[in-house]
Write an enzyme that holds these catalytic residues in place. Structure first.
Site, PDB file in Angstrom:
ATOM      1  N   ASN A  29       0.876  -1.174   0.000  1.00 31.77           N
ATOM      2  CA  ASN A  29       0.000   0.000   0.000  1.00 31.77           C
ATOM      3  C   ASN A  29       0.913   1.224   0.000  1.00 31.77           C
ATOM      4  OD1 ASN A  29      -1.779   2.070   0.407  1.00 31.77           O
ATOM      5  ND2 ASN A  29      -2.474   1.397   2.430  1.00 31.77           N
ATOM      6  N   LYS A  51       0.136   4.231  -0.324  1.00 33.20           N
ATOM      7  CA  LYS A  51      -0.516   5.441   0.225  1.00 33.20           C
ATOM      8  C   LYS A  51      -0.222   6.631  -0.690  1.00 33.20           C
ATOM      9  CE  LYS A  51      -0.318   3.255   4.696  1.00 33.20           C
ATOM     10  NZ  LYS A  51      -0.268   3.351   6.153  1.00 33.20           N
ATOM     11  N   HIS A  85      -9.715   1.319   4.840  1.00 29.61           N
ATOM     12  CA  HIS A  85      -8.447   1.534   5.551  1.00 29.61           C
ATOM     13  C   HIS A  85      -8.674   2.491   6.719  1.00 29.61           C
ATOM     14  CE1 HIS A  85      -4.326   2.616   6.429  1.00 29.61           C
ATOM     15  NE2 HIS A  85      -3.958   1.537   5.765  1.00 29.61           N
ATOM     16  N   GLU A 102      -6.996   4.878   7.804  1.00 26.20           N
ATOM     17  CA  GLU A 102      -6.743   6.297   7.499  1.00 26.20           C
ATOM     18  C   GLU A 102      -7.965   6.932   6.843  1.00 26.20           C
ATOM     19  OE1 GLU A 102      -3.071   5.606   5.402  1.00 26.20           O
ATOM     20  OE2 GLU A 102      -2.147   4.999   7.296  1.00 26.20           O
ATOM     21  N   GLU A 129      -5.467  -4.643  10.542  1.00 24.00           N
ATOM     22  CA  GLU A 129      -4.419  -3.635  10.711  1.00 24.00           C
ATOM     23  C   GLU A 129      -4.688  -2.838  11.988  1.00 24.00           C
ATOM     24  OE1 GLU A 129      -2.455  -2.542   6.723  1.00 24.00           O
ATOM     25  OE2 GLU A 129      -4.195  -1.262   6.956  1.00 24.00           O
ATOM     26  N   GLY A 189       2.507   2.469  10.762  1.00 27.86           N
ATOM     27  CA  GLY A 189       3.473   3.555  10.630  1.00 27.86           C
ATOM     28  C   GLY A 189       4.191   3.903  11.923  1.00 27.86           C
ATOM     29  N   SER A 249       3.342  -1.966  10.367  1.00 27.35           N
ATOM     30  CA  SER A 249       4.790  -2.036  10.597  1.00 27.35           C
ATOM     31  C   SER A 249       5.409  -3.380  10.219  1.00 27.35           C
ATOM     32  CB  SER A 249       5.129  -1.672  12.055  1.00 27.35           C
ATOM     33  OG  SER A 249       4.774  -0.322  12.313  1.00 27.35           O
TER      34      SER A 249
END
Ligand code: 13P
Length: 253
Positions: A9, A11, A97, A99, A169, A175, A215
């Site tokens: 991904n 992003k 996702h 985010e 996730e 991250g 991660s």
């Protein structure tokens, strides 16, 4: 057996030249890797999908998008439909996702609609779920993830769910450099499989891929992928480094 999947991904990273350089390098490193019931996917920014799916034509790599509209078409300025993605060569789309849930306020219902649009367009879906640190610290992560699953997947038919994979996730691992331990990942993946079994039956549960994301890197991939209910990974930061991402894929093979 679920298909083994490693998905990048990217992003909102890389300009066009950098994107080309990265995908060339990764696919070059992996060109002689034999894959058996496994898939490598690059979920790239919308504007690169057409070009990169042509670049990967006749290869064993697939291109995906990172989002799609919940609407089929019409006056939704700035949105991209699932059909548009399919028409430029995307095979996969990431939906839900964290985010997008957090920054774009995507709800269970919107995510359910996006999944419908994607499947109708012939795309396969990577559906993301996962709890925040606050939820985990309150020990509510299991109920929370179950609600996410129920909130967006409960209306799918068994036929539809065959074209969907789940990515667990945990938000606190994304991250941050702090991945879930193998035990934490395995616990949640096993629960997700139990949910699938209750909802869609044993055969679907046994064949649905459940990916871990948060991660993942070349160092921890092996222990995470060794978990019985972890069928691969959704990789953010480490997918932007050609050698590291290729290492993760090789770990899996
Ligand atoms: P990182 O691998 O950078 O933690 O990101 C994970 C992720 O969000 C993939 O979708």
């Amino acid at each position: 057996m679920p298909q083994k999947i490693v998905a990048a991904n990217w992003k909102m990273n890389l300009n066009f030249q950098e994107a080309n350089a990265l995908i060339s390098e990764v696919t070059n490193i992996l060109k002689d890797e034999k894959r058996n019931n496994s898939e490598v996917i690059f979920a790239v920014p919308f504007v690169y999908i057409h070009y990169l799916s042509n670049f990967l034509k006749n290869s064993s790599f697939a291109i995906g998008a990172q989002n799609c509209s919940e609407y089929e078409k019409g006056a939704y300025t700035g949105e991209i439909s699932a059909q548009m993605l399919a028409s430029v060569g995307a095979k996969w789309v990431i939906v839900g996702h964290s985010e997008r849930r957090l920054y774009y306020l995507e709800t269970h219902r919107m995510i359910a609609e996006k999944i419908q649009r994607a499947l109708q367009a012939g795309l396969k879906v990577i559906f993301c779920c996962g709890e925040s640190l606050e939820i985990r610290n309150k020990n509510e992560h299991i109920v929370y993830v179950q609600n996410q699953l129920e909130g967006s997947l409960s209306e799918l038919s068994a036929e539809q769910i065959r074209n969907l994979v789940i990515a667990y996730e945990p938000v606190w691992a994304i991250g941050t450099g702090r991945n879930a331990t193998a035990d934490q990942a395995q616990e949640m993946h096993a629960l997700i499989r139990i949910y699938l079994k209750k909802k869609f039956g044993d055969e679907i549960a046994q064949n649905t891929s459940i990916l871990y994301g948060g991660s993942v890197n070349a160092q921890n991939a092996q222990s995470l992928f060794a978990c019985p209910d972890v069928d691969g990974g959704l990789v953010g930061g480490a997918s932007l480094k050609a050698r590291e991402f290729a290492e993760i894929v090789k770990t899996y093979n």
